[in-house]
Write an enzyme that holds these catalytic residues in place. Structure first.
Site, PDB file in Angstrom:
ATOM      1  N   SER A   7      44.820  26.605 -40.202  1.00 43.62           N
ATOM      2  CA  SER A   7      45.446  27.052 -38.954  1.00 43.62           C
ATOM      3  C   SER A   7      45.425  28.570 -38.862  1.00 43.62           C
ATOM      4  CB  SER A   7      46.888  26.556 -38.857  1.00 43.62           C
ATOM      5  OG  SER A   7      47.488  27.178 -37.739  1.00 43.62           O
ATOM      6  N   HIS A  32      41.538  25.431 -37.480  1.00 44.34           N
ATOM      7  CA  HIS A  32      42.496  24.828 -36.550  1.00 44.34           C
ATOM      8  C   HIS A  32      42.963  25.928 -35.600  1.00 44.34           C
ATOM      9  CE1 HIS A  32      45.640  21.839 -35.495  1.00 44.34           C
ATOM     10  NE2 HIS A  32      46.456  22.877 -35.399  1.00 44.34           N
ATOM     11  N   ASP A  34      45.255  26.958 -32.654  1.00 40.47           N
ATOM     12  CA  ASP A  34      46.510  26.592 -31.989  1.00 40.47           C
ATOM     13  C   ASP A  34      46.703  27.342 -30.678  1.00 40.47           C
ATOM     14  OD1 ASP A  34      47.934  24.716 -33.692  1.00 40.47           O
ATOM     15  OD2 ASP A  34      48.011  26.330 -35.168  1.00 40.47           O
ATOM     16  N   MET A  36      48.857  28.043 -27.355  1.00 42.99           N
ATOM     17  CA  MET A  36      50.229  27.892 -26.841  1.00 42.99           C
ATOM     18  C   MET A  36      50.368  28.654 -25.531  1.00 42.99           C
ATOM     19  SD  MET A  36      52.287  28.581 -30.345  1.00 42.99           S
ATOM     20  CE  MET A  36      51.842  27.757 -31.871  1.00 42.99           C
ATOM     21  N   HIS A  66      43.876  22.669 -30.981  1.00 35.94           N
ATOM     22  CA  HIS A  66      45.165  21.998 -30.763  1.00 35.94           C
ATOM     23  C   HIS A  66      45.837  22.638 -29.553  1.00 35.94           C
ATOM     24  CE1 HIS A  66      49.465  21.157 -32.583  1.00 35.94           C
ATOM     25  NE2 HIS A  66      49.240  20.488 -31.469  1.00 35.94           N
ATOM     26  N   MET A  68      48.720  23.142 -27.256  1.00 36.67           N
ATOM     27  CA  MET A  68      50.159  22.959 -27.031  1.00 36.67           C
ATOM     28  C   MET A  68      50.462  23.585 -25.674  1.00 36.67           C
ATOM     29  SD  MET A  68      51.305  23.817 -30.900  1.00 36.67           S
ATOM     30  CE  MET A  68      49.750  24.623 -31.212  1.00 36.67           C
ATOM     31  N   MET A 137      52.714  15.710 -35.613  1.00 33.97           N
ATOM     32  CA  MET A 137      53.372  16.998 -35.877  1.00 33.97           C
ATOM     33  C   MET A 137      54.511  16.790 -36.871  1.00 33.97           C
ATOM     34  SD  MET A 137      51.758  19.344 -34.251  1.00 33.97           S
ATOM     35  CE  MET A 137      52.878  20.677 -34.720  1.00 33.97           C
ATOM     36  N   ASP A 175      50.273  18.208 -39.172  1.00 38.49           N
ATOM     37  CA  ASP A 175      50.321  19.651 -38.895  1.00 38.49           C
ATOM     38  C   ASP A 175      51.758  20.163 -38.962  1.00 38.49           C
ATOM     39  OD1 ASP A 175      49.876  22.211 -37.918  1.00 38.49           O
ATOM     40  OD2 ASP A 175      49.290  21.563 -35.901  1.00 38.49           O
TER      41      ASP A 175
HETATM   42  C1  DX5 Z   1      52.615  24.801 -35.049  1.00 33.92           C
HETATM   43  C2  DX5 Z   1      51.120  24.772 -35.175  1.00 33.92           C
HETATM   44  C3  DX5 Z   1      50.640  24.675 -36.558  1.00 33.92           C
HETATM   45  C4  DX5 Z   1      51.042  25.823 -37.438  1.00 33.92           C
HETATM   46  C5  DX5 Z   1      51.112  25.321 -38.844  1.00 33.92           C
HETATM   47  O1  DX5 Z   1      52.967  24.703 -33.719  1.00 33.92           O
HETATM   48  O2  DX5 Z   1      50.582  23.671 -34.467  1.00 33.92           O
HETATM   49  O3  DX5 Z   1      49.240  24.462 -36.626  1.00 33.92           O
HETATM   50  O4  DX5 Z   1      50.183  26.906 -37.378  1.00 33.92           O
HETATM   51  O5  DX5 Z   1      51.549  26.360 -39.641  1.00 33.92           O
HETATM   52  P1  DX5 Z   1      52.151  26.146 -41.084  1.00 33.92           P
HETATM   53  O6  DX5 Z   1      51.081  25.517 -41.928  1.00 33.92           O
HETATM   54  O7  DX5 Z   1      52.494  27.527 -41.490  1.00 33.92           O
HETATM   55  O8  DX5 Z   1      53.352  25.254 -40.943  1.00 33.92           O
HETATM   56 ZN    ZN Z   2      48.444  23.071 -34.802  1.00 31.32          ZN
END
Ligand code: DX5
Ligand code: ZN
Length: 216
Positions: A7, A32, A34, A36, A66, A68, A137, A175
């Site tokens: 990630s 990965h 992410d 947002m 991913h 979000m 999640m 995740d």
């Molecule tokens: C959270 C993300 C994750 C996050 C995981 O909303 O979707 O992918 O980066 O980070 P760690 O491994 O630090 O929990």
């Molecule tokens: Zn993620």
């Protein structure tokens, strides 16, 4: 062997390419990404232009995107064009899941569906046969570095069994808060693909961290 998706939320964004090269060389199987939107989750990360640049710098990497975001449908094509391999969106988003899955496939990507900690695993069953991936999640989406929520293990086990019973084999991904302790627990519960951010990017020895996760 379990696969590892790094990630990049935990990367140093001023050295994104270098950090990504480092975790890939250490043994991560994919990146990965992410996304947002500050609406679906209370945080804003990065989007299409960053993926495009990263893909140009690291064309050989596989991008596990991913989303979000509240309205995934309108962004599917742009992320696909920018280089996504898998596009995962949330069941709790505002768009119709089947429409989003169809759009992801039409754009030439694999489709993933994710559920937040408060959503029961059974909610993905109506879509299971259309998916290449299900993402459980294990923290509330929005931030890296949170503590793993153990009920995710039961969800993974439930989904593993539901897939076997239906002769389906989407990848089961988990995740949030994945480390050398929780990673093996997830793998035993049925996860194929572990997402790791802080544990991997923050490790002194990234190769050892990747090994600990992948041999889970
Ligand atoms: C959270 C993300 C994750 C996050 C995981 O909303 O979707 O992918 O980066 O980070 P760690 O491994 O630090 O929990
Ligand atoms: Zn993620």
């Amino acid at each position: 062997m379990t696969q590892l998706s790094a990630s990049i939320l935990a990367a140093d964004f001023a050295r994104l390419e270098e950090d990504c090269r480092r975790v890939l060389a250490a043994g991560a199987d994919m990146l990965h990404f992410d996304v947002m939107d500050g609406h679906f989750v209370p945080n804003i990360s990065f989007g299409v232009p960053v993926l495009k640049s990263l893909r140009a710098a690291l064309p050989g990497a596989f991008y596990d995107v991913h989303l979000m975001i509240s309205r995934p449908l309108q962004y599917v094509e742009a992320f696909a064009e920018a280089g996504a391999g898998i596009i995962t969106f949330h069941l709790e988003s505002e768009d119709d899941p089947v429409e989003v899955i169809d759009a992801i496939h039409a754009a030439g990507c694999k489709a993933g569906l994710s559920i937040k900690p408060g959503t029961p695993a059974g909610a993905v069953l109506p879509y299971l046969s259309r998916l290449e991936l299900v993402l459980v999640m294990s923290v509330e989406p929005g931030f890296g570095g949170q503590k793993f929520m153990p009920p995710a293990l039961d969800k993974l086990a439930f989904l593993r069994e539901a897939c076997a019973g239906r002769g389906l084999a989407p990848l089961l991904e988990v995740d949030g808060g994945v480390d050398a302790v929780t990673g093996p627990q997830c793998a035993r519960a049925g996860a194929d693909l572990l997402v790791a951010g802080s544990y991997l990017f923050g490790a002194k020895d990234a190769a050892a961290a990747a090994r600990a996760l992948k041999q889970a």
